[in-house]
Design a protein around this motif. Structure first.
Motif, PDB file in Angstrom:
ATOM      1  N   MET A   1       0.849  -1.197   0.000  1.00 11.85           N
ATOM      2  CA  MET A   1       0.000   0.000   0.000  1.00 11.85           C
ATOM      3  C   MET A   1       0.887   1.251   0.000  1.00 11.85           C
ATOM      4  O   MET A   1       1.873   1.307   0.707  1.00 11.85           O
ATOM      5  N   SER A   4      -0.083   7.468  -0.397  1.00  9.84           N
ATOM      6  CA  SER A   4      -1.293   8.158  -0.853  1.00  9.84           C
ATOM      7  C   SER A   4      -2.552   7.427  -0.415  1.00  9.84           C
ATOM      8  O   SER A   4      -3.506   8.043   0.072  1.00  9.84           O
ATOM      9  N   SER A   5      -2.567   6.113  -0.570  1.00  9.51           N
ATOM     10  CA  SER A   5      -3.762   5.365  -0.173  1.00  9.51           C
ATOM     11  C   SER A   5      -3.909   5.334   1.344  1.00  9.51           C
ATOM     12  O   SER A   5      -5.030   5.421   1.869  1.00  9.51           O
ATOM     13  N   ASP A   6      -2.785   5.204   2.055  1.00  8.99           N
ATOM     14  CA  ASP A   6      -2.834   5.275   3.518  1.00  8.99           C
ATOM     15  C   ASP A   6      -3.410   6.615   3.959  1.00  8.99           C
ATOM     16  O   ASP A   6      -4.283   6.688   4.832  1.00  8.99           O
ATOM     17  N   ASN A   8      -5.232   8.862   2.282  1.00  9.77           N
ATOM     18  CA  ASN A   8      -6.630   9.109   1.918  1.00  9.77           C
ATOM     19  C   ASN A   8      -7.578   8.520   2.955  1.00  9.77           C
ATOM     20  O   ASN A   8      -8.582   9.153   3.328  1.00  9.77           O
ATOM     21  N   SER A   9      -7.269   7.334   3.429  1.00 12.80           N
ATOM     22  CA  SER A   9      -8.092   6.727   4.477  1.00 12.80           C
ATOM     23  C   SER A   9      -7.992   7.530   5.771  1.00 12.80           C
ATOM     24  O   SER A   9      -8.994   7.757   6.456  1.00 12.80           O
ATOM     25  N   ASN A  36       5.765   8.879  -2.383  1.00 14.49           N
ATOM     26  CA  ASN A  36       5.561   7.708  -1.532  1.00 14.49           C
ATOM     27  C   ASN A  36       6.758   7.531  -0.601  1.00 14.49           C
ATOM     28  O   ASN A  36       7.606   6.653  -0.810  1.00 14.49           O
TER      29      ASN A  36
END
Length: 243
Positions: A1, A4-6, A8-9, A36
């Motif tokens: 992961m 960015s995905s971390d 956003n959550s 990242n």
């Protein structure tokens, strides 16, 4: 992961928790240069309009999930504190103003400047405080090569942060990578990079065979000598301004 995905959550959690009270979320320091970054390098500052004990209690769940996946807990400021605290935390605000990325909300540091007088005083305070702490922790670790190696590896990033501020104080731009920061300080002030190089190797590769108690204690002695040389450099710079 990816980060960015971390994030956003995490941001969804923050917005759900704080609503309109959330003003800004920024990443600062070396990690701000990368899309990242490594989790251990990520430093976030979160600004709210107001911060009450209730606001902090509400943040518990989001902070628990964020730190559970390996990130450092963010620092909370009010928006007003962000605008007025540069003289109180000059090292931190120098890092934030020179290397930051706004991840959500307003850029609260766009008009903030940090004076060198306050920066110099905090550098001296930081170096002396960290040296005193390192000495205290050395006593407990001194009879174990493993513990002593771990102590040096864990303490190094904190000193590098102060070294970056010292490079700024001398009118130079500190590099992003920690080893490069120490090398540049060596070029400016004559610091011997070798002890730091060995400790960076411990951080990256772990403790290797042959790293016995005598070797560990010898490395610690060299490490402390080079750190102390920077304490004296900062003192001399400060005294020269009074002449």
């Amino acid at each position: 992961m990816t980060f960015s995905s971390d994030f956003n959550s995490f941001l969804d959690d923050l917005r759900s928790t704080h609503g309109e009270n959330l003003v800004s979320v920024m990443i600062y320091g070396s990690a701000a240069k990368f899309e990242n970054p490594k989790r251990e390098d990520v430093r976030l500052v979160i600004a709210l309009d107001a911060i009450s004990p209730e606001d902090l209690r509400k943040a518990h769940a989001a902070m628990r999930e964020w730190t559970k996946i390996g990130y450092e807990a963010p620092t909370f400021f009010t928006a007003n504190e962000m605008a007025t605290s540069a003289d109180v935390f000059p090292i931190e605000f120098h890092h934030m103003t020179r290397a930051r990325r706004v991840l959500w909300g307003r850029d609260l540091l766009a008009d903030v400047t940090v004076g060198n007088a306050n920066l110099r005083h905090q550098i001296e305070f930081d170096l002396r405080s960290k040296i005193i702490k390192l000495r205290r922790e050395y006593i407990a670790a001194s009879n174990s090569a493993q513990k002593l190696g771990e102590l040096m590896a864990a303490s190094l990033p904190s000193f590098v942060s102060t070294f970056r501020a010292l490079i700024l104080l001398k009118g130079e731009e500190p590099p992003i990578a920690r080893p490069d920061t120490v090398r540049k300080l060596g070029a400016i002030c004559g610091v011997d990079f070798e002890p730091f190089e060995k400790i960076f190797s411990i951080r990256e590769n772990g403790i290797k065979l042959g790293f016995d108690e005598a070797t560990a204690n010898g490395l610690f002695a060299d490490y402390l000598v080079e750190i102390r040389s920077e304490e004296h450099t900062s003192e001399l710079q400060s005294h020269s301004d009074l002449v």
